[in-house]
Design an enzyme around this catalytic site. Sequence first.
Site, PDB file in Angstrom:
ATOM      1  N   ASP A 172       0.867  -5.325  -7.982  1.00 33.97           N
ATOM      2  CA  ASP A 172       1.809  -5.088  -6.886  1.00 33.97           C
ATOM      3  C   ASP A 172       3.239  -5.131  -7.416  1.00 33.97           C
ATOM      4  OD1 ASP A 172       1.612  -4.861  -3.871  1.00 33.97           O
ATOM      5  OD2 ASP A 172       3.189  -6.370  -4.089  1.00 33.97           O
ATOM      6  N   ASN A 180      13.423  -0.369  -1.964  1.00 40.14           N
ATOM      7  CA  ASN A 180      13.574   0.803  -1.099  1.00 40.14           C
ATOM      8  C   ASN A 180      14.773   0.665  -0.165  1.00 40.14           C
ATOM      9  OD1 ASN A 180      11.822   2.919  -1.562  1.00 40.14           O
ATOM     10  ND2 ASN A 180      10.126   1.955  -0.485  1.00 40.14           N
ATOM     11  N   HIS A 185      14.822   5.679  -0.385  1.00 41.18           N
ATOM     12  CA  HIS A 185      13.413   6.048  -0.549  1.00 41.18           C
ATOM     13  C   HIS A 185      13.157   6.967  -1.738  1.00 41.18           C
ATOM     14  CE1 HIS A 185      11.497   4.001   2.767  1.00 41.18           C
ATOM     15  NE2 HIS A 185      12.652   4.158   3.407  1.00 41.18           N
ATOM     16  N   ASP A 189      10.548   6.247  -4.595  1.00 43.50           N
ATOM     17  CA  ASP A 189       9.443   7.126  -5.031  1.00 43.50           C
ATOM     18  C   ASP A 189       9.465   7.308  -6.547  1.00 43.50           C
ATOM     19  OD1 ASP A 189       8.665   7.396  -2.453  1.00 43.50           O
ATOM     20  OD2 ASP A 189       9.390   9.452  -2.189  1.00 43.50           O
ATOM     21  N   ARG A 205      -7.518   5.324 -22.204  1.00 41.67           N
ATOM     22  CA  ARG A 205      -8.597   5.334 -23.173  1.00 41.67           C
ATOM     23  C   ARG A 205      -9.953   5.482 -22.469  1.00 41.67           C
ATOM     24  NH1 ARG A 205     -11.027  -0.045 -25.488  1.00 41.67           N
ATOM     25  NH2 ARG A 205     -10.878  -0.314 -23.254  1.00 41.67           N
ATOM     26  N   GLU A 216       2.781   0.242  -2.675  1.00 41.94           N
ATOM     27  CA  GLU A 216       3.304  -0.116  -4.006  1.00 41.94           C
ATOM     28  C   GLU A 216       2.244  -0.871  -4.795  1.00 41.94           C
ATOM     29  OE1 GLU A 216       4.394  -1.367  -1.075  1.00 41.94           O
ATOM     30  OE2 GLU A 216       5.065  -3.449  -1.285  1.00 41.94           O
ATOM     31  N   ARG A 232      -1.366  -8.530 -19.954  1.00 42.45           N
ATOM     32  CA  ARG A 232      -0.106  -8.672 -20.681  1.00 42.45           C
ATOM     33  C   ARG A 232       0.532  -7.294 -20.913  1.00 42.45           C
ATOM     34  NH1 ARG A 232       1.680 -13.121 -22.448  1.00 42.45           N
ATOM     35  NH2 ARG A 232      -0.261 -14.289 -22.395  1.00 42.45           N
TER      36      ARG A 232
END
Length: 318
Positions: A172, A180, A185, A189, A205, A216, A232
Amino acid sequence: MTSARPQILIVDDEPANVQVVAEALAGFDLYFATNGARALQMAVSQPFDLILLDVVMPNMDGFEVLRWLKSEAKTQHIPVIFITAMTDVNDEARGFDLGAVDYIVKPISPPITRARVRTHIEIKRQRDLLEQHAAMDGLTKIANRRRFDESLARAWRAAQRSAEPLTLMLIDVDYFKRYNDYYGHSPGDECLRRIAHALEHAFSRGDDLAARYGGEEFALLIAGDQGETAARRVIDAIADLEIPHARSDASVFVSVSLGAVVTRPDLTQPDTALSAADRLLYAAKEAGRDQGHLDDQISGRRVVIRREPENPTVVSLP
Ligand SMILES: [Mg+2]
């Protein structure tokens, strides 16, 4: 991936017939097989746009080849046109029942063969495009939630057979609403697009998948148990973008919080694993954001992953 020039496989036990069809289809990328077994071998190893298939062949006939093609995930969507000297309507009906898209009767007419081949390749291209769009997030152009859920179900089944571990991660963007509100906005985006691109770049991969899970929120599906390394990598990859975030309490740049689960199908179910990742994500936010919380259900280890502190500036003194 489909190449610019459609790739067509011609299967006929008589080389003279292959020759006639090949001449009718000059300009396409053509491949040949003179028996069913070889045709199947080629069809699984190369993404053909169309297969022209002779019905009457020794050993494995066209019907058998078609049945096999339709039973394999890799080949079931390749359109197959039967080429046959037979004019028996029952055979035609049988071919359509098995999933052939068309019939061409020998001796072939080159213009009609070309026209039908073009039509079926065009239909396949349109369908591929629709499928691609249906699985893609419109804003970021990476996989969407639907594709993620499908991939998770597939990876889960594969892991059940192989008993291999999987890593699931929910990510998140920290204080994105504030981003925003403050920047607007359109920059919002753009910020999501850059994050999506960074995730996709870091996890492209093999069967690994980065998806936009909603708003989000992003999701990762990674083969194996290297969840800590992956977490990480996510945190660092987003920090390295150095997108300024003046309204974040977590960092001067846009940062992420994440929850990750390393698990195996014998330990849990996909939905339960996702809920567990969601709870860990929530805990990471509660603990101050800009970090990852990981639960390795195989080893029983729980870890908190934070960004490496910046190297202190070294000042050389005289
Ligand atoms: Mg034949």
